[in-house]
Motif scaffolding. Sequence first.
Motif, PDB file in Angstrom:
ATOM      1  N   UNK A 126       0.829  -1.195   0.000  1.00  0.00           N
ATOM      2  CA  UNK A 126       0.000   0.000   0.000  1.00  0.00           C
ATOM      3  C   UNK A 126       0.869   1.252   0.000  1.00  0.00           C
ATOM      4  N   UNK A 127       0.163   2.317  -0.256  1.00  0.00           N
ATOM      5  CA  UNK A 127       0.761   3.634  -0.186  1.00  0.00           C
ATOM      6  C   UNK A 127       1.338   3.859   1.213  1.00  0.00           C
ATOM      7  N   UNK A 128       2.544   4.381   1.298  1.00  0.00           N
ATOM      8  CA  UNK A 128       3.191   4.690   2.574  1.00  0.00           C
ATOM      9  C   UNK A 128       3.557   3.446   3.378  1.00  0.00           C
ATOM     10  N   UNK A 129       3.547   2.264   2.719  1.00  0.00           N
ATOM     11  CA  UNK A 129       3.978   1.066   3.444  1.00  0.00           C
ATOM     12  C   UNK A 129       5.496   0.979   3.345  1.00  0.00           C
ATOM     13  N   UNK A 130       6.169   1.657   4.310  1.00  0.00           N
ATOM     14  CA  UNK A 130       7.618   1.844   4.178  1.00  0.00           C
ATOM     15  C   UNK A 130       8.387   0.537   4.137  1.00  0.00           C
ATOM     16  N   UNK A 131       7.799  -0.492   4.711  1.00  0.00           N
ATOM     17  CA  UNK A 131       8.489  -1.769   4.766  1.00  0.00           C
ATOM     18  C   UNK A 131       8.947  -2.243   3.409  1.00  0.00           C
ATOM     19  N   UNK A 132       8.321  -1.738   2.368  1.00  0.00           N
ATOM     20  CA  UNK A 132       8.656  -2.225   1.040  1.00  0.00           C
ATOM     21  C   UNK A 132       9.625  -1.324   0.288  1.00  0.00           C
ATOM     22  N   UNK A 133      10.088  -0.283   0.951  1.00  0.00           N
ATOM     23  CA  UNK A 133      11.084   0.567   0.297  1.00  0.00           C
ATOM     24  C   UNK A 133      12.338  -0.269   0.080  1.00  0.00           C
ATOM     25  N   UNK A 134      12.936  -0.181  -1.112  1.00  0.00           N
ATOM     26  CA  UNK A 134      14.136  -1.007  -1.304  1.00  0.00           C
ATOM     27  C   UNK A 134      15.349  -0.301  -0.715  1.00  0.00           C
ATOM     28  N   UNK A 135      15.478  -0.421   0.583  1.00  0.00           N
ATOM     29  CA  UNK A 135      16.644   0.129   1.268  1.00  0.00           C
ATOM     30  C   UNK A 135      17.414  -1.052   1.839  1.00  0.00           C
ATOM     31  N   UNK A 136      18.730  -0.926   1.926  1.00  0.00           N
ATOM     32  CA  UNK A 136      19.520  -2.077   2.364  1.00  0.00           C
ATOM     33  C   UNK A 136      19.527  -2.260   3.881  1.00  0.00           C
ATOM     34  N   UNK A 137      18.373  -2.171   4.493  1.00  0.00           N
ATOM     35  CA  UNK A 137      18.316  -2.364   5.941  1.00  0.00           C
ATOM     36  C   UNK A 137      17.139  -3.264   6.283  1.00  0.00           C
ATOM     37  N   UNK A 138      16.956  -3.506   7.587  1.00  0.00           N
ATOM     38  CA  UNK A 138      15.884  -4.388   8.030  1.00  0.00           C
ATOM     39  C   UNK A 138      14.526  -3.745   7.816  1.00  0.00           C
ATOM     40  N   UNK A 139      13.527  -4.591   7.893  1.00  0.00           N
ATOM     41  CA  UNK A 139      12.148  -4.135   7.719  1.00  0.00           C
ATOM     42  C   UNK A 139      11.802  -3.008   8.687  1.00  0.00           C
ATOM     43  N   UNK A 140      12.108  -3.247   9.977  1.00  0.00           N
ATOM     44  CA  UNK A 140      11.746  -2.247  10.982  1.00  0.00           C
ATOM     45  C   UNK A 140      12.493  -0.947  10.747  1.00  0.00           C
ATOM     46  N   UNK A 141      13.758  -1.084  10.398  1.00  0.00           N
ATOM     47  CA  UNK A 141      14.547   0.126  10.170  1.00  0.00           C
ATOM     48  C   UNK A 141      14.057   0.883   8.952  1.00  0.00           C
ATOM     49  N   UNK A 142      13.609   0.108   7.973  1.00  0.00           N
ATOM     50  CA  UNK A 142      13.043   0.772   6.802  1.00  0.00           C
ATOM     51  C   UNK A 142      11.868   1.633   7.214  1.00  0.00           C
TER      52      UNK A 142
END
Lengths: 81, 132, 165, 497, 513
Positions: free
Chosen positions: C108-124
Amino acid sequence: MIPSIDLVLLSLVVVLAIVAITVRDLLSAIMLLSAYSFLMAMVWVEMHSVDVAFTEAAVGAGASTAFLIAALSRTVRWEKK
Amino acid sequence: MLEWLIEEIFAKYNYWISITIMLIGFYAMIAKGNLIKKLIGLSIFQTAIFLFFISLADIGPTLRGTAPIVSEAMIHKGYVYVNPLPHVLILTAIVVSVATLAVALALVIRMYEEYGTIEEEEIIEKERELGV
Amino acid sequence: MNTGKSETEEGKKRSGDVIVETVSRLMVPFIQLFALYVIMHGSSGPGGGFQGGVIFGASFVLLVIAFGIVNAGNRFPEAVNTALFSTGVYIYAGVGLLCIICSLGAAQYLNYGFLSLPVHFEERRALGMDFIEIGVGITVMAVIAEIFFNLAWKKEEDEKEGGKE
Amino acid sequence: MIVESIRPLLAILCPAIGSILIILFSKRPNIRESWTMLASIAQFLIIFSMISTIIEGNIIKCTFFTAFPGVDFGFRIDAFGLIFAITSTFLWILVSSYSIGYMRSLHEHAQTRYYFCFAWAIFGAVGVALSGNLLTMFIFYEILTVSTYPLVAHDQTPEALFAGRKYLAYLLSSGCFFLAAVVLTYHFAGTTDFMNGGISTLAEASRGALMALFALFLLGFMKAAWMPFHSWLPTAMAAPTPVSALLHAVAVVKAGVFGIVRVVCYIYGVDLMHGLGLGLALACLATFTIIVANLFALAQDNLKRRLAYSTINQLSLIIFGVALLSPAGIEGAMMHIPFHGFMKITLFMCAGAIMVVTGKKNISEMAGIGKKMPVTMITFTIGALGMCALPPTAGYVTHHFFVHGCEEAGGTMSFFPYILLIAAILDVMYFFPIIYTAFFEKSEEGGGSKIKDAPLFMLVPIAITATCSIIFFFYPDLFHISELVETAVQSLGGVHP
Amino acid sequence: MILSVVEQFPVLVVVISLLSAFTILIAGWLNKKSCWFLSFSTILVQLVMSVFILNHVLTIGTIHYWLGGWAPPWGIEYVVDALNAYVLVILLSLALICVTYSKRSIAHELPHKIVPFYTVYQLLVTGLCGVVVTGDIFNMYVFVEIFSLSAYALIASRGKIALKASFTYLVLGSIGACFFLLGIGFLYSVTGTLNMHDLSVLLPPLYGNKVVLAAFGFFTVGLSIKMALFPLHTWLPDAHSFAPSEISAMLSGIIIEVSTYAFIRVCFSVYTVNFIKLLPIFDFLCWIAALGIIIGSVLAIAQYNLKRMLAYSSVSQMGYIMLAVGLSTSTHHALWGGLTPALMHILNHALMKGCLFLVAGAFIYKAELWNITDFKGLGRKMPYTCAAFTLAAISMIGVPPSVGFVSKLYIILASLEAGKFIFVAVMLLSTLLNLVYFWRVIEMMYMRREEREKESHSHPPANKNEIPLSMLIPVLTLASLCIIFGILWLTEIPIPILDQVNALFGLGRYAAP
């Protein structure tokens, strides 16, 4: 919360609200409103809602007052009766 | 009687004060002719509602409530948090209120430029002179 | 944004009180630093983009009050301001949309967990929130300043839509 | 037997398409008016082609969609509807021709608007005639009202505007009552379809409700100009004469009467009407209007206004025929719709012709006009004879039926022929002075006994309608009218006492 | 959980609009003309999305969208069911039509404010879309405030007298919004949730609770101010008559309707039919609405300013909608039972009033004509515009087969079923009143001659002075839709959508026996 401090603050808030809408000098009214906001922020700190208190202090006592004064600087200071 | 007073008024004093302030603000919005005064009334009215919401979140003097900030130590000590959700709501409501104030002030200034006064009655009079 | 050298250029129009000027010149950087702290600390403590933004905006208001409206207005042209608060909104909405795009439409919109950042889910989540706070902060700062300038100074321009998060 | 056909749709589309073409060719009067003629002729032919099917006892149906459960939006053509449709469409052809003469001779303004609205008015009138239930009828009824407004107010003088306003106020408020009645009927009966012999489920409603509903229907059909709600009609005579002729002798007012007949015979049904005692009430209302309208007519000097009061009288005659609730009465009523149409349109067109040629509107100014415009005045005489129910005109035929109907109905009803007699005498009292003035009084202006009749565009339609009025006396089956009437009355079934 | 593309649309409708608003602002610095194009294309895209949403909702089912992936009672949820989707399509269609129209008229009326106008206009659309798609009551409040603020600014954009109107609207609107907020607070205090669906699950055991009752009272009063229900309509006439015409059209056609939507949402999604049936609130509402219908119409007759007249007519039309809402719990028929007439009239009113206000704007655009008495001979000068006006006015009067007629018919049938014959009379009376004030205008346009024409009876070829095509097309579209939709409603083609709404709320034929 601590009822005694709360009560004092809240009664002050009421007094400030009444005075703010009765004084005829609008600048004083605005300053009173600012004080009112600030006291309100204190009440909220005391009620553990730091976030809101923070915001109220910045917005209610700060930005809103600035806006009101800015508006006042371009209109008139005294309320007509 | 006294019991009733204590239960209904003193125990819930912040609600009563919130209502008092609300009425003060409402009075100013309705009865004051000066536009800035009306806006001051509006601010007071809105703050009263915020107070009401914050009072909702508060869990009262009997429990050791604390600000909803996560920290390990706090949890171990068995503190109870106050409900953070109303706070968030009020943050948004404050944003709305300041936006309203800004738009309203802009209107007031424009009206002053147009009519040379910020008294409602005088504006209505001038409108009538303009023949609207 | 720099507060320093205003008096050399258009010194005549300023308010003229040395104490006020000096104090505000001293205060403003601290206020702004604090504002930045509030913005960045928003995801784990009191404060956040909105409050920080307001404080940041208030620092400009202070400048305006201390140095006179014309000086401050020249330092802070409307075009820049507009660009700033649009940028803020872009950051806010863009991060939200990125969540959708990065997950190829699964999240969903604003579901940061899915941002492709090289860190953990929570940190994302925390990082995503910080991005959002930055966006909000910039917008609010610019809007507060803009509103104040408009209220206090501009004659012909009409009102801008107020701050919205 | 029910026949599905799209012919009704085609018929109704003729004026609609015609109106669009009229607008498109507004800059070229000749083409514009030929579209009017073409549309009218096409429509008449389509309507006429349905006669043979109907006379065999069939009903043509054309349903488009279901608006509510039990209420289809669509057409249902039976013999009675066809009578009205034939009358309106045939007379539209004649009036179109007459309009061309009239409008051009007077150099009227806004002719495109005139023809456009005229087409829509016919659209509404034919729609009313062909519609298969009350809701559909209501829709066309309202279209008819609105589209005739610009025609009534055509002159755009304060007087005409007032007339237009009054016209709308009366007819649209009556539309409200009609709508209420339609909805209530649906509420009580669960359907609004016209059925031979009435809707059987309607009888289940309480007596008081049915009475009130009937009153609503009557108010809804203010177009029938029954007293005391008649005053829009004389005022509407401010319209150009072709409008008065077609709309206020045929389309609009007949739509009102048509509606009343529909309600009495096809919604309530004769038996229910008998049971409620509404027939007598309706007959009283009608006779009251007949007498009072005739008295009013006596007092008029403006020819068109006098004719308007005569119309009110004749319309109530039709209502009276239906109110008898006997086969002959209903037969007479149905027959009087076309017959009166032909006769009254003759009279109106004559009045228009006189106005175009001499510019005179008042009867007192018309001395000696018969010598100047012999054809016009002779046809006028024929029409007037018809109004007075004298042979050899169509009026006599229907009055024969009415009297016979009274006998059939018996009881109190057998008293009513005397009233008809009084009415006929009154008719004579206000029509014969006109004829006398026209033919036997000397013109004050003197001299001008030169024959200078109306233009041919106008004269031919007048002659045709006048001839028809006479032919109907000898041969009522012209346009198969008497056959259709018989079919209609037979299909009603339970009428025969 | 995998989301299909259409399921992303509810949030995209709002976000795209928000982004576009700020893009317009920046683009405005570079090129003023791009503003219109941006706004137009955004709304077009939104409209297409909303049509897909509607299709998805009708064929597959309600869309639940958890913003940020947070599950409902904690996170904000966007819920799109048949009701939202229907209102969303109406709202964006009218917004599109108004923005098309605004291209020339704003360039003419507010040449210096093109950029802020389109920015704020886009924000208005954002707010309206937000109110419609959200399933969280507090979020709804925020969006209500966003669109209200935009509306205040847009009304004021004409300056002069509009400022006063806007300020009055602002004060009253803020009171309304505060009441709404207070209502939310009351509900939150007893349930601890803000999600509408969650509320509707938690509330039933508390229906006797005074707090819940008081909250309903606050919601009703607050939203009544926003939707200008009769005794609280005082801000409306000024605001509608002094705003730029496309904004008047939006105000009258959409903004008060979206507030009505919010009210319906609160009544049936937060509270439920069972709550409403406990109290005689809706009976009371019917009477208020009936009063509003009559008094609004009577006041409209007293006006000579066309836009003011239309504004009062809106008060009366809101009465229609609220009357239909009030009857919704006591009717059970498959066709006119439940909310069908109310929702039908929401669309119909948007079409009719939108058209009328745009036409009024056209007169102002062409010749600064405000008063009805100045309209003499306009029928010949601006034939298409006047024809559109006539169609829409006839529709308002309720002449078949226009949309106004269908609404009237359905409301009458509903009140008959509810056994309230008095409202039948009210509806019919209001028809006559509508006739009085609309026919006056039509007569003036077509039937009155201009003074100079009177002298010479001959008729010079009328010099046509029609509005530009970009204004004419929206006007004509709306006018023709007035008839087309009238026939569509009669054929019952769009009824299944409204039937789904009834099914959702357990109204009409889905009502529990």
